[in-house]
Design an enzyme around this catalytic site. Structure first.
Site, PDB file in Angstrom:
ATOM      1  N   GLU A  76       3.614  -5.449  12.452  1.00 14.75           N
ATOM      2  CA  GLU A  76       2.635  -4.397  12.106  1.00 14.75           C
ATOM      3  C   GLU A  76       1.383  -4.647  11.039  1.00 14.75           C
ATOM      4  OE1 GLU A  76       2.879  -1.476  13.528  1.00 14.75           O
ATOM      5  OE2 GLU A  76       4.872  -1.700  14.452  1.00 14.75           O
TER       6      GLU A  76
ATOM      7  N   THR B 133      -2.921  -9.330   8.885  1.00 10.84           N
ATOM      8  CA  THR B 133      -3.070  -9.983  10.514  1.00 10.84           C
ATOM      9  C   THR B 133      -2.949 -11.534  10.131  1.00 10.84           C
ATOM     10  OG1 THR B 133      -4.142  -8.246  11.536  1.00 10.84           O
ATOM     11  CG2 THR B 133      -4.390 -10.399  12.332  1.00 10.84           C
TER      12      THR B 133
ATOM     13  N   GLY C 130       1.986  -5.982   7.077  1.00 11.03           N
ATOM     14  CA  GLY C 130       1.115  -6.680   6.536  1.00 11.03           C
ATOM     15  C   GLY C 130      -0.071  -7.182   7.016  1.00 11.03           C
TER      16      GLY C 130
ATOM     17  N   THR D 184      -1.234 -13.111   7.746  1.00 15.44           N
ATOM     18  CA  THR D 184       0.218 -13.431   7.613  1.00 15.44           C
ATOM     19  C   THR D 184       1.059 -13.368   8.527  1.00 15.44           C
ATOM     20  OG1 THR D 184      -0.255 -12.289   5.232  1.00 15.44           O
ATOM     21  CG2 THR D 184       1.848 -12.977   5.604  1.00 15.44           C
TER      22      THR D 184
ATOM     23  N   GLU E  23       7.552   0.582  15.884  1.00 14.62           N
ATOM     24  CA  GLU E  23       8.481   1.214  15.087  1.00 14.62           C
ATOM     25  C   GLU E  23       8.586   2.394  15.553  1.00 14.62           C
ATOM     26  OE1 GLU E  23       6.685  -0.029  10.981  1.00 14.62           O
ATOM     27  OE2 GLU E  23       8.325  -1.495  11.143  1.00 14.62           O
TER      28      GLU E  23
ATOM     29  N   ASN F  68       0.894  -1.095   0.169  1.00 14.74           N
ATOM     30  CA  ASN F  68       0.101  -0.224  -0.019  1.00 14.74           C
ATOM     31  C   ASN F  68       0.738   1.369  -0.032  1.00 14.74           C
ATOM     32  OD1 ASN F  68       0.601  -0.820   2.840  1.00 14.74           O
ATOM     33  ND2 ASN F  68      -0.916   0.929   3.355  1.00 14.74           N
TER      34      ASN F  68
ATOM     35  N   CYS G  44      -3.093   1.584   6.356  1.00 13.78           N
ATOM     36  CA  CYS G  44      -3.379   0.929   7.431  1.00 13.78           C
ATOM     37  C   CYS G  44      -4.137   1.798   8.439  1.00 13.78           C
ATOM     38  CB  CYS G  44      -2.576   0.111   8.100  1.00 13.78           C
ATOM     39  SG  CYS G  44      -1.165   1.422   8.103  1.00 13.78           S
TER      40      CYS G  44
HETATM   41  P1  NAD Z   1       0.276  -9.331   3.002  1.00 11.63           P
HETATM   42  O1  NAD Z   1       0.370 -10.000   4.540  1.00 11.63           O
HETATM   43  O2  NAD Z   1      -0.565 -10.095   1.922  1.00 11.63           O
HETATM   44  O3  NAD Z   1       1.802  -9.244   2.510  1.00 11.63           O
HETATM   45  C1  NAD Z   1       2.687  -8.506   2.917  1.00 11.63           C
HETATM   46  C2  NAD Z   1       4.017  -8.907   2.870  1.00 11.63           C
HETATM   47  O4  NAD Z   1       4.231 -10.305   3.312  1.00 11.63           O
HETATM   48  C3  NAD Z   1       4.266  -9.137   1.316  1.00 11.63           C
HETATM   49  O5  NAD Z   1       5.417  -8.649   0.904  1.00 11.63           O
HETATM   50  C4  NAD Z   1       4.136 -10.448   1.036  1.00 11.63           C
HETATM   51  O6  NAD Z   1       4.712 -11.010  -0.317  1.00 11.63           O
HETATM   52  C5  NAD Z   1       4.766 -11.222   2.243  1.00 11.63           C
HETATM   53  N1  NAD Z   1       4.059 -12.537   2.498  1.00 11.63           N
HETATM   54  C6  NAD Z   1       3.184 -13.161   2.294  1.00 11.63           C
HETATM   55  N2  NAD Z   1       2.996 -14.335   2.872  1.00 11.63           N
HETATM   56  C7  NAD Z   1       4.218 -14.524   3.302  1.00 11.63           C
HETATM   57  C8  NAD Z   1       4.878 -15.766   4.038  1.00 11.63           C
HETATM   58  N3  NAD Z   1       4.267 -16.899   4.068  1.00 11.63           N
HETATM   59  N4  NAD Z   1       6.130 -15.411   4.781  1.00 11.63           N
HETATM   60  C9  NAD Z   1       6.644 -14.295   4.560  1.00 11.63           C
HETATM   61  N5  NAD Z   1       6.111 -13.373   3.697  1.00 11.63           N
HETATM   62  C10 NAD Z   1       4.982 -13.493   3.290  1.00 11.63           C
HETATM   63  O7  NAD Z   1      -0.277  -7.963   3.060  1.00 11.63           O
HETATM   64  P2  NAD Z   1      -0.688  -6.890   1.975  1.00 11.63           P
HETATM   65  O8  NAD Z   1      -1.910  -7.354   1.323  1.00 11.63           O
HETATM   66  O9  NAD Z   1       0.527  -6.779   1.141  1.00 11.63           O
HETATM   67  O10 NAD Z   1      -0.973  -5.485   2.561  1.00 11.63           O
HETATM   68  C11 NAD Z   1      -2.102  -5.195   3.075  1.00 11.63           C
HETATM   69  C12 NAD Z   1      -2.026  -4.994   4.665  1.00 11.63           C
HETATM   70  O11 NAD Z   1      -0.935  -4.621   5.568  1.00 11.63           O
HETATM   71  C13 NAD Z   1      -3.371  -4.855   5.448  1.00 11.63           C
HETATM   72  O12 NAD Z   1      -3.817  -5.955   6.226  1.00 11.63           O
HETATM   73  C14 NAD Z   1      -2.750  -3.656   6.161  1.00 11.63           C
HETATM   74  O13 NAD Z   1      -3.574  -3.251   7.373  1.00 11.63           O
HETATM   75  C15 NAD Z   1      -1.532  -4.150   6.557  1.00 11.63           C
HETATM   76  N6  NAD Z   1      -0.730  -2.781   6.841  1.00 11.63           N
HETATM   77  C16 NAD Z   1      -0.347  -2.570   7.886  1.00 11.63           C
HETATM   78  C17 NAD Z   1       0.498  -1.508   8.282  1.00 11.63           C
HETATM   79  C18 NAD Z   1       0.773  -1.161   9.790  1.00 11.63           C
HETATM   80  O14 NAD Z   1       1.820  -0.228  10.107  1.00 11.63           O
HETATM   81  N7  NAD Z   1       0.403  -1.738  10.814  1.00 11.63           N
HETATM   82  C19 NAD Z   1       0.996  -0.882   7.363  1.00 11.63           C
HETATM   83  C20 NAD Z   1       0.443  -0.944   6.025  1.00 11.63           C
HETATM   84  C21 NAD Z   1      -0.323  -2.151   5.847  1.00 11.63           C
END
Ligand code: NAD
Length: 482
Positions: A249, A229, A227, A231, A463, A151, A283
């Site tokens: 996060e 929750t 990423g 994952t 962070e 994002n 997020c």
């Molecule tokens: P995602 O969990 O699908 O992917 C995040 C990252 O993890 C990607 O690089 C992905 O390739 C990697 N990944 C996926 N499976 C994995 C595994 N088994 N092992 C290691 N890495 C793996 O999330 P997304 O769809 O890319 O992002 C959206 C999510 O991120 C939303 O839920 C959003 O709320 C969250 N987010 C949170 C924050 C925060 O600071 N809390 C900030 C931005 C986004």
């Protein structure tokens, strides 16, 4: 067609598998780049390079490390327009937003930690009977992993890499496979400034393949992850038995709370932004809007009017302030929540449908009209689950205690924002909100020194500022008896 490469051991290289993934421009729905489909062999090679670089990098001194981080920031600044265009092409976000938010923040992250690491101090404790002097060292961990989402691609990628490098670690980093382009440009920046080989390694590819291999690698001692929750849960299960340090996060379902005594115009304008900036894919976006009943109807009318003024269009046009969603799959997920909201009895006040732009190039883009939904209970699924798109619900409330209960009543606890001119109320309510971040009379106002992160299902750890530098170092206490 662009062909991206991994950055490993100081060079741009093809993945060991020599296979590639398509990278799609969300505004057109067409493939515009090929990215490496990396796997465990690429992680092995990068870790070997990172281990070999660790002694040099961890002993080179903070001034030298800061110099490299600042040089990378200078490089991005000099190529700001290229980075902003890449972010827009890759993510579908308006270039106007990438220019003022994503890329400048990537630069600030690098500069902030370059400076912060030169102003650290550690503790000393004087013990009596017997006399001893304790001093605490904070040493870099070694090789660490940084995994980020789609994002805010460069923004969140550098938010992890900068403190990890500043603290003296070598990094294996993986950007989202959905938005790899600016991470690739960052590897060009690292090469241009002569960052020593192996210090930073950027591997592209799918989460379950290369991401999982990073989390599983026994020589990667800490993982900083942003990423979803689900994952995050999976990562924790993999990393915990290996006793890795973990910073997670995760998702959110943030409330925007509007009291009748707010600074109305400011609350209104900012709530449009907090709901729909980056198409609601931040997020920190407020997706549950609670408005005190005495101003509810007026606020709703004015809010809908302002939302109708958002300019949905080609993300590369300067006038566009509402772009495309990141992917077809994500668009379908968001649409499924709109269908669920209807089933749950919600009324769609605006939006609710895919938008097909009247332009041959853009008609296959993943556009969705900003959507506002009324008439739902705070406890229905639409109001409990993270949608992460341009969909918000609006609900009235009567009492302070009631809205606190609604706000806290989800499994998430990332960020809340609240609007009131009453200082006592503001402090009282802020104290009772179960969130890692509470904004009062503002939204997304960030001071990089402050702790950033969530409670409950929104994550573990913080962070930002010293919190990040602490995460990327291990404390070692030395006790001298005299
Ligand atoms: P995602 O969990 O699908 O992917 C995040 C990252 O993890 C990607 O690089 C992905 O390739 C990697 N990944 C996926 N499976 C994995 C595994 N088994 N092992 C290691 N890495 C793996 O999330 P997304 O769809 O890319 O992002 C959206 C999510 O991120 C939303 O839920 C959003 O709320 C969250 N987010 C949170 C924050 C925060 O600071 N809390 C900030 C931005 C986004």
């Amino acid at each position: 067609m662009l062909h991206l490469k991994n950055y490993s051991n100081g060079k741009l290289v093809a993945p060991a598998s020599n296979t590639y993934l398509d990278n799609i421009n969300p505004a057109t729905g067409k493939v515009f780049a090929q990215i490496p489909c990396s796997d465990a062999s690429d992680v092995d090679a990068a870790v070997e390079a990172a281990e070999a670089a660790f002694y040099l990098w961890s002993t080179i001194g903070v001034e030298q490390r800061a110099r490299f981080l600042n040089a990378m920031a200078d490089y991005i600044e000099a190529h700001l327009e290229d980075f902003a265009k890449a972010e827009s092409l890759d993510n579908g976000k308006p270039i106007s937003l990438a220019r003022v938010m994503d890329i400048p923040r990537g630069i600030s992250n690098l500069r902030f930690f370059a400076s912060a690491i030169q102003h650290t101090s550690t503790d000393a404790h004087h013990t009596e009977q017997p006399n001893a002097l304790n001093y605490t060292l904070r040493r870099p961990i070694g090789v660490v992993g940084c995994i980020s989402p789609w994002n805010l691609p460069l923004y969140l990628f550098t938010w992890k890499i900068a403190p990890a490098l500043a603290a003296g670690n070598c990094v294996i980093a993986k950007p989202s496979e959905v938005t790899p382009y600016t991470a690739y440009l960052l590897s060009e920046a690292a090469i241009a400034v002569g960052l020593p080989a192996g210090v930073l390694n950027i591997l592209h590819g799918n989460g379950p393949a290369v991401g999982q291999a990073i989390v599983e690698h026994p020589k990667i001692k800490a993982i900083s992850f942003t990423g979803g929750t689900k994952t995050g849960e999976h990562l924790a299960r993999t990393a915990a038995p290996m006793f890795k340090k973990l910073s997670l996060e995760l998702g959110g379902k943030n409330p925007s709370i509007i009291f009748a005594d707010c600074d109305y115009n400011n609350a209104l304008a900012t709530t449009v932004r907090s709901a729909f900036a980056n198409q609601g894919q931040i997020c920190l976006c407020g997706s549950r809007i609670f408005v005190e009943r005495s101003i509810y109807e007026q606020f709703k009318t004015d809010f809908l009017h302002k939302v109708s003024l958002l300019q949905c269009g080609n993300p590369l046009d300067d006038a566009t302030n509402f772009g495309a969603l990141v992917s077809e799959a994500h668009l379908q997920k968001v649409l499924s929540y709109i269908a669920l909201a209807k089933e749950e009895g919600g009324t769609i006040l605006c939006g609710g449908e895919r938008v097909y732009l009247d332009d041959d190039e853009l008609k296959g883009g993943f556009f969705l009209a900003p959507t506002v939904i009324e008439g739902l209970s705070p406890y229905c699924r639409t109001n409990q689950e993270e949608i992460f798109g341009p969909v918000v619900t609006i609900m009235p409330f009567d009492y302070e205690a009631e809205v606190i209960e609604y706000a806290n009543g989800t499994p998430y606890g990332l960020a809340a924002n609240m609007w009131t001119q009453n200082l006592s109320r503001a402090t009282r309510v802020a104290e009772q909100l179960h969130f890692g971040i509470v904004w009062i009379n503002c939204w997304l106002l960030r001071d990089l020194r402050t702790p950033f992160g969530g409670v409950k299902n929104s994550g573990v750890g913080r962070e930002g500022g010293w919190e990040a530098l602490r995460f990327f170092t291990e404390a070692k206490n030395v006790c001298i008896r005299y």
